[in-house]
Design a protein around this motif. Sequence first.
Motif, PDB file in Angstrom:
ATOM      1  N   PHE A  46     -39.210  38.932  16.828  1.00 32.61           N
ATOM      2  CA  PHE A  46     -38.696  40.251  17.215  1.00 32.61           C
ATOM      3  C   PHE A  46     -37.192  40.304  16.996  1.00 32.61           C
ATOM      4  CE2 PHE A  46     -37.069  43.382  20.307  1.00 32.61           C
ATOM      5  CZ  PHE A  46     -37.808  44.486  19.917  1.00 32.61           C
ATOM      6  N   ILE A  47     -36.745  41.413  16.408  1.00 29.75           N
ATOM      7  CA  ILE A  47     -35.320  41.687  16.223  1.00 29.75           C
ATOM      8  C   ILE A  47     -34.954  42.870  17.113  1.00 29.75           C
ATOM      9  CG2 ILE A  47     -33.536  42.407  14.592  1.00 29.75           C
ATOM     10  CD1 ILE A  47     -35.289  41.246  12.356  1.00 29.75           C
ATOM     11  N   GLY A  48     -33.945  42.686  17.961  1.00 26.26           N
ATOM     12  CA  GLY A  48     -33.520  43.765  18.840  1.00 26.26           C
ATOM     13  C   GLY A  48     -32.301  43.360  19.628  1.00 26.26           C
ATOM     14  N   GLU A  49     -32.054  44.073  20.729  1.00 27.56           N
ATOM     15  CA  GLU A  49     -30.886  43.804  21.544  1.00 27.56           C
ATOM     16  C   GLU A  49     -31.230  43.982  23.021  1.00 27.56           C
ATOM     17  OE1 GLU A  49     -27.875  46.806  20.652  1.00 27.56           O
ATOM     18  OE2 GLU A  49     -29.445  47.995  19.734  1.00 27.56           O
ATOM     19  N   VAL A  50     -30.567  43.217  23.865  1.00 28.81           N
ATOM     20  CA  VAL A  50     -30.735  43.332  25.314  1.00 28.81           C
ATOM     21  C   VAL A  50     -29.361  43.310  25.959  1.00 28.81           C
ATOM     22  CG1 VAL A  50     -33.007  42.212  25.328  1.00 28.81           C
ATOM     23  CG2 VAL A  50     -30.945  40.825  25.613  1.00 28.81           C
ATOM     24  N   GLY A  51     -29.314  43.695  27.229  1.00 27.45           N
ATOM     25  CA  GLY A  51     -28.058  43.670  27.957  1.00 27.45           C
ATOM     26  C   GLY A  51     -27.740  42.284  28.504  1.00 27.45           C
ATOM     27  N   GLY A  67     -45.315  33.706  22.976  1.00 27.10           N
ATOM     28  CA  GLY A  67     -45.424  33.141  21.644  1.00 27.10           C
ATOM     29  C   GLY A  67     -44.645  33.859  20.567  1.00 27.10           C
ATOM     30  N   VAL A  68     -43.634  34.655  20.970  1.00 26.66           N
ATOM     31  CA  VAL A  68     -42.842  35.418  20.004  1.00 26.66           C
ATOM     32  C   VAL A  68     -41.481  34.761  19.823  1.00 26.66           C
ATOM     33  CG1 VAL A  68     -41.790  37.654  19.468  1.00 26.66           C
ATOM     34  CG2 VAL A  68     -44.018  37.568  20.623  1.00 26.66           C
ATOM     35  N   ASP A  69     -41.043  34.618  18.585  1.00 27.05           N
ATOM     36  CA  ASP A  69     -39.726  34.077  18.275  1.00 27.05           C
ATOM     37  C   ASP A  69     -38.658  35.092  18.677  1.00 27.05           C
ATOM     38  OD1 ASP A  69     -37.398  33.058  17.186  1.00 27.05           O
ATOM     39  OD2 ASP A  69     -38.123  33.003  15.112  1.00 27.05           O
ATOM     40  N   ALA A  70     -37.799  34.725  19.645  1.00 35.50           N
ATOM     41  CA  ALA A  70     -36.757  35.627  20.144  1.00 35.50           C
ATOM     42  C   ALA A  70     -35.367  35.243  19.633  1.00 35.50           C
ATOM     43  CB  ALA A  70     -36.764  35.630  21.669  1.00 35.50           C
ATOM     44  N   THR A  71     -35.315  34.416  18.611  1.00 34.40           N
ATOM     45  CA  THR A  71     -34.039  33.938  18.065  1.00 34.40           C
ATOM     46  C   THR A  71     -33.140  35.079  17.619  1.00 34.40           C
ATOM     47  OG1 THR A  71     -35.167  31.951  17.251  1.00 34.40           O
ATOM     48  CG2 THR A  71     -32.999  32.434  16.317  1.00 34.40           C
ATOM     49  N   HIS A  72     -33.736  36.174  17.172  1.00 34.94           N
ATOM     50  CA  HIS A  72     -32.959  37.253  16.570  1.00 34.94           C
ATOM     51  C   HIS A  72     -32.739  38.427  17.523  1.00 34.94           C
ATOM     52  CE1 HIS A  72     -33.441  35.051  12.836  1.00 34.94           C
ATOM     53  NE2 HIS A  72     -34.721  34.935  13.141  1.00 34.94           N
ATOM     54  N   VAL A  73     -32.853  38.176  18.819  1.00 39.10           N
ATOM     55  CA  VAL A  73     -32.527  39.186  19.833  1.00 39.10           C
ATOM     56  C   VAL A  73     -31.064  39.012  20.224  1.00 39.10           C
ATOM     57  CG1 VAL A  73     -33.025  40.073  22.133  1.00 39.10           C
ATOM     58  CG2 VAL A  73     -34.904  39.261  20.677  1.00 39.10           C
ATOM     59  N   SER A  74     -30.267  40.061  20.038  1.00 38.75           N
ATOM     60  CA  SER A  74     -28.836  40.005  20.337  1.00 38.75           C
ATOM     61  C   SER A  74     -28.569  40.377  21.794  1.00 38.75           C
ATOM     62  CB  SER A  74     -28.060  40.964  19.428  1.00 38.75           C
ATOM     63  OG  SER A  74     -28.239  40.627  18.074  1.00 38.75           O
ATOM     64  N   ARG A  75     -27.531  39.763  22.357  1.00 36.66           N
ATOM     65  CA  ARG A  75     -27.151  40.032  23.740  1.00 36.66           C
ATOM     66  C   ARG A  75     -25.652  40.271  23.790  1.00 36.66           C
ATOM     67  NH1 ARG A  75     -29.039  36.149  28.684  1.00 36.66           N
ATOM     68  NH2 ARG A  75     -28.401  37.514  30.399  1.00 36.66           N
ATOM     69  N   TYR A  76     -25.235  41.395  24.354  1.00 29.40           N
ATOM     70  CA  TYR A  76     -23.833  41.785  24.314  1.00 29.40           C
ATOM     71  C   TYR A  76     -23.188  41.684  25.689  1.00 29.40           C
ATOM     72  CZ  TYR A  76     -25.353  43.558  19.809  1.00 29.40           C
ATOM     73  OH  TYR A  76     -25.880  43.648  18.557  1.00 29.40           O
ATOM     74  N   ARG A  77     -22.078  40.987  25.717  1.00 30.75           N
ATOM     75  CA  ARG A  77     -21.357  40.744  26.966  1.00 30.75           C
ATOM     76  C   ARG A  77     -20.956  42.068  27.633  1.00 30.75           C
ATOM     77  NH1 ARG A  77     -18.923  36.294  28.887  1.00 30.75           N
ATOM     78  NH2 ARG A  77     -19.185  35.220  26.876  1.00 30.75           N
TER      79      ARG A  77
END
Length: 315
Positions: A46-51, A67-77
């Motif tokens: 999954f590609i996305g963003e979280v807080g 079982g989902v690869d979360a490597t490409h989930v961005s998190r912004y300070r």
Amino acid sequence: MRKVIGIGETVLDIIFKGGQPVSAVPGGSVFNGIVSLGRAGVPAAFIGEVGDDRIGERTVSFLRENGVDATHVSRYRGTKSPVSLAFLNDRNDAEYIFYKDHPHDRLDYLTPEINRDDILMIGSYYAVNPVIRPQVAAMLNAARDKGAIIYYDVNFRAAHADEVMKLTPNILENFEYADIVRGSRDDFNVMYRMDTPDKVYTSQVSFYCKKFVYTDGAAAVELRGDGGLRKSYPVTGTETVSTIGAGDNFNAGLVYGLVKYGVTRDMMDGAISEETWDGIMRCALAFSANCCKSIDNSIDMAFGKAMKEELGGKE
């Protein structure tokens, strides 16, 4: 085994029934489908963003637990994750209130490895949002160049009705990238004021994409395809607890069917047989029906295990 990559928004769904909160679960249109595919044993990312908060932590953990690869989930300070309040009515359909505290949309990610016959899922406002369009378009280009299959769920809601004209170039571009377009009667009513599958397919979709799936709640699913293929698939009556993830899991089941029945890039470039479509649609309807039986946004673990075993046997 080939993999499925989803790109989309994340949100914490707080679900109300009878005025009281009954569940809180990470969600999002493509997110819900990707979680179901993970539970069903399909390699997924999954590609996305979280807080930068507990909700963001939980969302990333939830992906990994399923079982989902979360490597490409961005998190912004310094940002807060979006929250959705979903109020179920007597028919267990939901009305939503969204709260989003991001200072602005942004999407920074490293493109995951994409191989021929992998599947990219896009959908909803996230797929046409002008602010992140360059990043989404880059992912679509990468998928097309590598020979992946692109699945687009229109999922265009009334809240964005006043933006249809502005977003039309992005919508049409998505149609052109897509190998399969899926949309609901509500989507096309909002976008084009059309409410029949043939009108939508002939006037809006077929020039760009030949494989089209039209859904309308409990009414039959309509398929239009290459070579004049036209077919209807009745929706089996199900006692619903929540319809929140029905469409998202229809998408997941359809993509699961593409994997199960070995639909490749080469096959996608031609006409898929009616028999293969029948099998794919059975999967789509089964995933959707299972999701509606619980308050969760995705298929349940037992159903996922059965699908995983079925897929393993197929492989």
